[in-house]
Design a protein around this motif. Structure first.
Motif, mmCIF file in Angstrom:
data_model
loop_
_atom_site.group_PDB
_atom_site.id
_atom_site.type_symbol
_atom_site.label_atom_id
_atom_site.label_comp_id
_atom_site.label_asym_id
_atom_site.label_seq_id
_atom_site.Cartn_x
_atom_site.Cartn_y
_atom_site.Cartn_z
ATOM 1 N N ILE A 8 0.838 -1.189 0.000
ATOM 2 C CA ILE A 8 0.000 0.000 0.000
ATOM 3 C C ILE A 8 0.879 1.247 0.000
ATOM 4 O O ILE A 8 2.030 1.220 0.423
ATOM 5 C CB ILE A 8 -0.978 0.033 1.195
ATOM 6 N N ASP A 9 0.311 2.335 -0.481
ATOM 7 C CA ASP A 9 1.017 3.616 -0.506
ATOM 8 C C ASP A 9 0.492 4.462 0.649
ATOM 9 O O ASP A 9 -0.553 5.093 0.522
ATOM 10 C CB ASP A 9 0.788 4.314 -1.845
ATOM 11 N N GLY A 135 9.763 4.243 2.476
ATOM 12 C CA GLY A 135 8.408 4.722 2.274
ATOM 13 C C GLY A 135 7.440 3.668 1.753
ATOM 14 O O GLY A 135 6.236 3.877 1.767
ATOM 15 N N LYS A 136 7.943 2.544 1.288
ATOM 16 C CA LYS A 136 7.070 1.466 0.809
ATOM 17 C C LYS A 136 6.634 0.629 2.008
ATOM 18 O O LYS A 136 7.449 0.259 2.850
ATOM 19 C CB LYS A 136 7.775 0.569 -0.207
ATOM 20 N N VAL A 137 5.354 0.333 2.052
ATOM 21 C CA VAL A 137 4.801 -0.389 3.185
ATOM 22 C C VAL A 137 3.927 -1.531 2.692
ATOM 23 O O VAL A 137 3.177 -1.382 1.723
ATOM 24 C CB VAL A 137 3.967 0.562 4.086
ATOM 25 N N LYS A 138 4.034 -2.655 3.394
ATOM 26 C CA LYS A 138 3.152 -3.788 3.122
ATOM 27 C C LYS A 138 2.239 -3.962 4.324
ATOM 28 O O LYS A 138 2.661 -3.831 5.469
ATOM 29 C CB LYS A 138 3.944 -5.071 2.863
ATOM 30 N N LYS A 139 0.978 -4.236 4.020
ATOM 31 C CA LYS A 139 -0.030 -4.428 5.057
ATOM 32 C C LYS A 139 -0.359 -5.912 5.150
ATOM 33 O O LYS A 139 -0.697 -6.542 4.153
ATOM 34 C CB LYS A 139 -1.286 -3.628 4.724
ATOM 35 N N LEU A 140 -0.266 -6.442 6.353
ATOM 36 C CA LEU A 140 -0.600 -7.827 6.622
ATOM 37 C C LEU A 140 -1.876 -7.829 7.458
ATOM 38 O O LEU A 140 -1.889 -7.308 8.571
ATOM 39 C CB LEU A 140 0.539 -8.505 7.391
ATOM 40 N N SER A 141 -2.950 -8.363 6.904
ATOM 41 C CA SER A 141 -4.218 -8.476 7.622
ATOM 42 C C SER A 141 -4.372 -9.916 8.076
ATOM 43 O O SER A 141 -4.348 -10.835 7.256
ATOM 44 C CB SER A 141 -5.386 -8.084 6.721
ATOM 45 N N TYR A 142 -4.526 -10.107 9.373
ATOM 46 C CA TYR A 142 -4.588 -11.450 9.954
ATOM 47 C C TYR A 142 -5.921 -11.665 10.657
ATOM 48 O O TYR A 142 -6.425 -10.781 11.348
ATOM 49 C CB TYR A 142 -3.449 -11.643 10.957
ATOM 50 N N LYS A 143 -6.444 -12.859 10.492
ATOM 51 C CA LYS A 143 -7.641 -13.284 11.207
ATOM 52 C C LYS A 143 -7.414 -14.737 11.579
ATOM 53 O O LYS A 143 -7.251 -15.588 10.706
ATOM 54 C CB LYS A 143 -8.878 -13.141 10.323
#
Length: 160
Positions: A8-9, A135-143
């Protein structure tokens, strides 16, 4: 273990909000991607407990993005919604165990919440990890379960 990773930015969003990319660990609001101004940020109520635990037990100070807030979302259901957390590349590089320590604190917190209860308990959390490209980011969504939280360390290390 159910998770999703996406790049994501967030620098554009942070600029729009008048904020900068944190240089350490930070709690992110759960409505980060939809908020129009920082005053609209809503944090998960568990952030208050976890902030105390990180300070008292691990001597780790974690600030909330955009400073403190008065807006917290409380949910009344069996699932646990953990606060979104951001890990700056600098912190991960300087202290390679910080991710493991953080995931263990989160997992222990869930075990304490679920102690004496029955049935399937599910945790929800978003983790933002700055990659080697500034500045680059990764989003980890966990359930998933509390046990699965500890397994996320391998996923996060692969994201860098």
């Amino acid at each position: 273990m159910d998770y999703k990773v996406e790049e994501i930015d967030i620098t554009t969003k942070l600029t729009k909000l008048g904020l900068t990319l944190p240089d350490s660990i930070a709690f992110f609001p759960e409505n980060f991607e939809t908020a129009n101004v920082a005053d609209d940020f809503i944090f998960t109520d568990s952030m208050l407990d976890l902030n105390k635990i990180f300070k008292q037990e691990k001597n780790i100070s974690i600030n909330a993005l955009g400073n403190d807030t008065e807006k917290y979302r409380i949910r009344k259901n069996a699932d646990v919604y953990l606060p979104a957390m951001f890990f700056a590349l600098f912190v991960i590089t300087e202290n390679p165990t910080i991710v493991s320590i953080s995931l263990n604190v989160l997992s222990s917190y869930m075990y304490e919440l679920f102690k004496g209860t029955s049935g399937q308990k599910t945790a929800h959390i978003d983790l933002y990890v700055e990659t080697k490209e500034k500045g680059k980011v990764k989003k980890l969504s966990y359930k998933g379960s509390a046990d699965g939280l500890k397994d996320l360390e391998k996923v996060i290390k692969a994201m860098k």
